[in-house]
Design a protein around this motif. Structure first.
Motif, PDB file in Angstrom:
ATOM      1  N   GLU A 154       0.821  -1.213   0.000  1.00 54.13           N
ATOM      2  CA  GLU A 154       0.000   0.000   0.000  1.00 54.13           C
ATOM      3  C   GLU A 154       0.853   1.261   0.000  1.00 54.13           C
ATOM      4  O   GLU A 154       0.317   2.372  -0.054  1.00 54.13           O
ATOM      5  CB  GLU A 154      -0.924   0.016   1.222  1.00 54.13           C
ATOM      6  N   TYR A 156       3.182   2.073   2.494  1.00 55.53           N
ATOM      7  CA  TYR A 156       3.599   2.540   3.807  1.00 55.53           C
ATOM      8  C   TYR A 156       5.056   2.156   4.086  1.00 55.53           C
ATOM      9  O   TYR A 156       5.516   1.072   3.705  1.00 55.53           O
ATOM     10  CB  TYR A 156       2.692   1.969   4.896  1.00 55.53           C
ATOM     11  N   LYS A 208       3.410   7.217   4.436  1.00 53.25           N
ATOM     12  CA  LYS A 208       3.933   6.977   3.102  1.00 53.25           C
ATOM     13  C   LYS A 208       5.089   7.941   2.846  1.00 53.25           C
ATOM     14  O   LYS A 208       5.294   8.900   3.607  1.00 53.25           O
ATOM     15  CB  LYS A 208       2.824   7.139   2.061  1.00 53.25           C
TER      16      LYS A 208
END
Length: 259
Positions: A154, A156, A208
């Motif tokens: 994702e 991260y 992120k």
């Protein structure tokens, strides 16, 4: 002494010099040995023994004699970057020691996004994925980077190939959640201890790469200690520098233990 000397631990309790090591790596640990001292050596010992037990089923009482013999072999003067290893296979394990001269030490680092899926088999143990991470890092070095950062699918932040990643949000020291697939780094733990001793909040946050824009970011490991992430052409975010990193680097010396 040459740039690297390799030894194998023998059944009679001796370390014998060998030309070629067993390449299949099960567990490894390394640290900076400076004038016969290592930061938090007991934590490296605990991590290595624990990984040998968890990954290869080897009882601590079998590992400890090798550990002690390896420490005796490390030079007590100068700068060294030794690595202890459990190599081979679970059925035919071999303890090895590499005595290596320390490479140049730095307080800054150029970071790049690896842009690859997390390939690691055992990220919470040092050793099983070292060879592939080293190969990736050599490719990144050709691009001008000194360290690559891994992320979840994702996006991260997890950690660097050879470092834990820490960053500052205002006056709070942050890191990725420990539930993520990350190595329990010794130096990262020490930095957080320094923060807590100085009443600085330490938190785990999902972020992120773009969330680190305009923040102070550190890449930390046992060799260099703390390195500040600096801006360059391929940086995945724009970092700042507002923390007295020299104070923090000096504070890590309080954890030095005699070999």
């Amino acid at each position: 002494m040459p740039a690297e000397s390799i030894y194998r631990y023998m059944p009679d309790g001796t370390l014998v010099s060998i030309g070629e090591p067993e390449p299949r790596l099960l567990v490894a640990d390394s640290w900076l040995a400076k004038e016969g001292h290592v930061r938090a050596l007991h934590l490296h010992r605990r991590r290595f023994l624990s990984s040998c037990t968890e990954l290869a089923g080897i009882h601590e009482k079998t590992v400890v004699p090798f550990w002690e013999k390896a420490l005796e072999k490390i030079p007590k003067t100068g700068l060294w970057f030794p690595r202890i290893e459990l190599a081979g296979t679970v059925r035919q394990p071999a303890f090895q020691l590499r005595i290596r001269k320390a490479p140049p030490l730095h307080s800054t680092v150029r970071l790049i996004d690896c842009h690859i899926a997390d390939f690691r088999k055992n990220p919470r143990h040092k050793g099983p994925d070292l060879d592939r991470m080293g190969a990736i890092r050599r490719i990144l070095l050709e691009k001008g980077a000194e360290e690559g950062i891994l992320t979840t699918p994702e996006g991260y932040i997890l950690e660097g190939l050879t470092t834990n990643i820490l960053w500052w949000e205002n006056n709070t020291l942050c890191s990725a959640p420990p539930a993520y697939r990350i190595l329990p780094g010794i130096t990262g733990k020490l930095v957080q201890l320094v923060a807590l001793r100085n009443n600085i909040p330490v938190v785990h946050r999902k972020r992120k790469l773009q969330d680190l824009n305009n923040r102070e970011v550190w890449a930390v490991n046992a060799l260099h200690g703390i390195r500040r992430v600096v801006n360059w052409a391929c940086s995945p975010f724009r970092a700042t520098s507002h923390v007295d990193i020299g104070h923090w680097r000096n504070a890590l010396e309080d954890f030095n233990e005699k070999i």
